[in-house]
Design a protein around this motif. Structure first.
Motif, PDB file in Angstrom:
ATOM      1  N   GLN A  75     -21.895 -26.106  -6.755  1.00  0.00           N
ATOM      2  CA  GLN A  75     -21.009 -25.462  -7.715  1.00  0.00           C
ATOM      3  C   GLN A  75     -21.327 -25.558  -9.103  1.00  0.00           C
ATOM      4  N   GLN A  76     -22.768 -25.819  -9.342  1.00  0.00           N
ATOM      5  CA  GLN A  76     -23.508 -26.078 -10.775  1.00  0.00           C
ATOM      6  C   GLN A  76     -22.784 -27.202 -11.332  1.00  0.00           C
ATOM      7  N   ARG A  77     -22.617 -28.177 -10.877  1.00  0.00           N
ATOM      8  CA  ARG A  77     -22.124 -29.532 -11.661  1.00  0.00           C
ATOM      9  C   ARG A  77     -23.334 -30.686 -11.325  1.00  0.00           C
ATOM     10  N   VAL A  78     -23.551 -31.226 -12.517  1.00  0.00           N
ATOM     11  CA  VAL A  78     -24.643 -32.572 -12.715  1.00  0.00           C
ATOM     12  C   VAL A  78     -23.823 -33.659 -11.898  1.00  0.00           C
ATOM     13  N   ARG A  79     -24.238 -33.989 -10.961  1.00  0.00           N
ATOM     14  CA  ARG A  79     -23.747 -35.505 -10.103  1.00  0.00           C
ATOM     15  C   ARG A  79     -24.403 -36.625 -10.422  1.00  0.00           C
ATOM     16  N   ARG A  80     -25.632 -36.451 -10.703  1.00  0.00           N
ATOM     17  CA  ARG A  80     -26.541 -37.549 -10.983  1.00  0.00           C
ATOM     18  C   ARG A  80     -27.466 -37.343 -12.057  1.00  0.00           C
ATOM     19  N   ILE A  81     -28.096 -38.274 -12.886  1.00  0.00           N
ATOM     20  CA  ILE A  81     -29.209 -38.206 -13.812  1.00  0.00           C
ATOM     21  C   ILE A  81     -29.981 -39.310 -13.287  1.00  0.00           C
ATOM     22  N   TYR A  82     -31.114 -39.160 -13.084  1.00  0.00           N
ATOM     23  CA  TYR A  82     -32.304 -40.237 -12.701  1.00  0.00           C
ATOM     24  C   TYR A  82     -32.967 -40.476 -13.619  1.00  0.00           C
ATOM     25  N   ARG A  83     -33.873 -41.673 -13.675  1.00  0.00           N
ATOM     26  CA  ARG A  83     -34.795 -41.939 -14.482  1.00  0.00           C
ATOM     27  C   ARG A  83     -36.139 -41.487 -13.703  1.00  0.00           C
ATOM     28  N   MET A  84     -37.029 -40.871 -14.708  1.00  0.00           N
ATOM     29  CA  MET A  84     -38.484 -40.337 -13.947  1.00  0.00           C
ATOM     30  C   MET A  84     -39.400 -41.069 -13.780  1.00  0.00           C
ATOM     31  N   THR A  90     -35.013 -40.220 -18.683  1.00  0.00           N
ATOM     32  CA  THR A  90     -33.714 -39.879 -17.785  1.00  0.00           C
ATOM     33  C   THR A  90     -33.689 -38.349 -17.887  1.00  0.00           C
ATOM     34  N   SER A  91     -34.474 -37.828 -17.115  1.00  0.00           N
ATOM     35  CA  SER A  91     -34.235 -36.240 -17.151  1.00  0.00           C
ATOM     36  C   SER A  91     -34.640 -35.417 -15.958  1.00  0.00           C
ATOM     37  N   LEU A  92     -34.134 -36.227 -14.699  1.00  0.00           N
ATOM     38  CA  LEU A  92     -34.386 -35.642 -13.281  1.00  0.00           C
ATOM     39  C   LEU A  92     -33.000 -35.550 -12.977  1.00  0.00           C
ATOM     40  N   LEU A  93     -32.391 -34.344 -12.517  1.00  0.00           N
ATOM     41  CA  LEU A  93     -31.087 -33.900 -12.431  1.00  0.00           C
ATOM     42  C   LEU A  93     -30.809 -33.633 -10.891  1.00  0.00           C
ATOM     43  N   LEU A  94     -29.566 -34.210 -10.388  1.00  0.00           N
ATOM     44  CA  LEU A  94     -29.136 -33.567  -9.205  1.00  0.00           C
ATOM     45  C   LEU A  94     -27.846 -32.861  -9.149  1.00  0.00           C
ATOM     46  N   ILE A  95     -27.869 -31.526  -8.990  1.00  0.00           N
ATOM     47  CA  ILE A  95     -27.186 -30.617  -9.307  1.00  0.00           C
ATOM     48  C   ILE A  95     -26.250 -30.100  -7.922  1.00  0.00           C
ATOM     49  N   ASP A  96     -25.106 -30.009  -7.761  1.00  0.00           N
ATOM     50  CA  ASP A  96     -24.574 -29.724  -6.682  1.00  0.00           C
ATOM     51  C   ASP A  96     -24.398 -28.046  -6.451  1.00  0.00           C
ATOM     52  N   LYS A 144     -25.956 -24.287  -3.186  1.00  0.00           N
ATOM     53  CA  LYS A 144     -27.337 -25.193  -2.904  1.00  0.00           C
ATOM     54  C   LYS A 144     -27.473 -26.404  -3.739  1.00  0.00           C
ATOM     55  N   ILE A 145     -27.894 -27.654  -2.866  1.00  0.00           N
ATOM     56  CA  ILE A 145     -27.666 -28.623  -3.756  1.00  0.00           C
ATOM     57  C   ILE A 145     -29.436 -28.519  -4.388  1.00  0.00           C
ATOM     58  N   ARG A 146     -29.727 -28.951  -5.631  1.00  0.00           N
ATOM     59  CA  ARG A 146     -31.100 -28.755  -6.147  1.00  0.00           C
ATOM     60  C   ARG A 146     -31.323 -30.038  -7.043  1.00  0.00           C
ATOM     61  N   LEU A 147     -32.367 -30.681  -6.941  1.00  0.00           N
ATOM     62  CA  LEU A 147     -33.033 -31.627  -7.774  1.00  0.00           C
ATOM     63  C   LEU A 147     -34.015 -30.917  -8.826  1.00  0.00           C
ATOM     64  N   THR A 148     -33.700 -31.061  -9.907  1.00  0.00           N
ATOM     65  CA  THR A 148     -34.446 -30.464 -11.134  1.00  0.00           C
ATOM     66  C   THR A 148     -34.807 -31.352 -12.031  1.00  0.00           C
ATOM     67  N   SER A 149     -36.260 -31.140 -12.291  1.00  0.00           N
ATOM     68  CA  SER A 149     -37.173 -31.778 -13.349  1.00  0.00           C
ATOM     69  C   SER A 149     -37.681 -30.937 -14.444  1.00  0.00           C
ATOM     70  N   PHE A 150     -37.658 -31.578 -15.572  1.00  0.00           N
ATOM     71  CA  PHE A 150     -38.406 -30.651 -16.677  1.00  0.00           C
ATOM     72  C   PHE A 150     -39.804 -31.566 -16.989  1.00  0.00           C
ATOM     73  N   ILE A 151     -41.013 -30.815 -16.963  1.00  0.00           N
ATOM     74  CA  ILE A 151     -42.119 -31.229 -16.806  1.00  0.00           C
ATOM     75  C   ILE A 151     -43.225 -30.408 -17.623  1.00  0.00           C
ATOM     76  N   PHE A 152     -44.516 -30.983 -17.893  1.00  0.00           N
ATOM     77  CA  PHE A 152     -45.232 -30.346 -18.454  1.00  0.00           C
ATOM     78  C   PHE A 152     -46.659 -30.629 -17.807  1.00  0.00           C
ATOM     79  N   THR A 153     -47.676 -30.054 -17.549  1.00  0.00           N
ATOM     80  CA  THR A 153     -48.803 -30.190 -16.462  1.00  0.00           C
ATOM     81  C   THR A 153     -49.783 -31.096 -17.089  1.00  0.00           C
ATOM     82  N   ARG A 154     -49.858 -31.070 -18.414  1.00  0.00           N
ATOM     83  CA  ARG A 154     -50.749 -31.920 -19.104  1.00  0.00           C
ATOM     84  C   ARG A 154     -50.362 -33.397 -19.444  1.00  0.00           C
ATOM     85  N   CYS A 155     -49.097 -33.625 -18.904  1.00  0.00           N
ATOM     86  CA  CYS A 155     -48.562 -34.795 -19.269  1.00  0.00           C
ATOM     87  C   CYS A 155     -49.520 -35.998 -18.346  1.00  0.00           C
TER      88      CYS A 155
END
Length: 202
Positions: A169-178, A161-167, A57-68
């Motif tokens: 095969q578990q490989r990071v293909r892009r890192i985006y600005r949040m 810059t911690s928004l990840l596009l992962i393919d 699965k292709i996944r877009l992953t973010s690291f967050i906290f709700t009080r941000c």
């Protein structure tokens, strides 16, 4: 003279063809940034979720906290807009998944995360919210070269810059600005590129 004109025309056609091929090559290929590290975290039901659950699965992953107060909610809002686009295409939760990982587990309990999901418009059928011990989420983030620092007021400073596009095969293909400046059109185009790549391999 006619030969000269014909030569110019041929050169122009060749140049256009080269540019088209070059553009096609760029659009059909995303570089591999790094291997995505493994993890074992818990979802809102207390079930263990690992990186292996997203194989294929292709996944877009973010690291967050709700009080941000700014970057995280703006990122989530942009991801919700992407969610809507992918739902229209029939791709959301069907080959493309979103993942958000909190690094503030003491505050971001399952109930708090459920309320956040409802408030922001997160469709949990294709968007997994994950928790873990603060130290293990920080360690996971550090493996992506992201920094998370707890401040004196209990909030956090973190990489934008911690928004990840992962393919699949578990490989990071892009890192985006949040945040508000997220390039949603580019992210959608990159997801389409990975979907085409996946189709060619299947």
């Amino acid at each position: 003279m006619r030969r000269y004109v014909m030569a110019i025309i041929i050169l122009c056609i060749a140049a256009v063809g080269y540019l088209v091929l070059q553009s096609s090559f760029r659009s059909d290929s995303l570089p591999v940034k790094m291997e995505s590290p493994g993890f074992a975290l818990t979802d809102l039901e207390g079930e263990t979720v690992t990186d292996k659950d997203f194989d294929g699965k292709i996944r877009l992953t973010s690291f967050i906290f709700t009080r941000c107060p700014d970057i995280c909610p703006a990122t989530t809002a942009n991801m919700v807009a992407l969610q809507a686009e992918l739902q229209e295409q029939g791709r959301f939760g069907n080959g493309v998944e979103f993942v958000s990982i909190t690094f503030d587990p003491n505050n971001d309990t399952p109930e708090v995360l459920r309320q956040y999901a409802d408030r922001m418009g997160i469709d949990q059928s294709g968007w997994t919210l994950l928790r873990g011990e603060e130290h293990e989420v920080k360690e996971l983030a550090s493996q992506y070269n992201f920094s998370i620092v707890r401040l004196d007021d209990g909030l956090f400073a973190h990489s934008v810059t911690s928004l990840l596009l992962i393919d699949g095969q578990q490989r990071v293909r892009r890192i985006y600005r949040m945040g508000e400046d997220m390039e949603n059109d580019q992210i959608l185009a990159d997801i389409q590129t990975l979907l085409k790549e996946q189709q060619r391999k299947s």
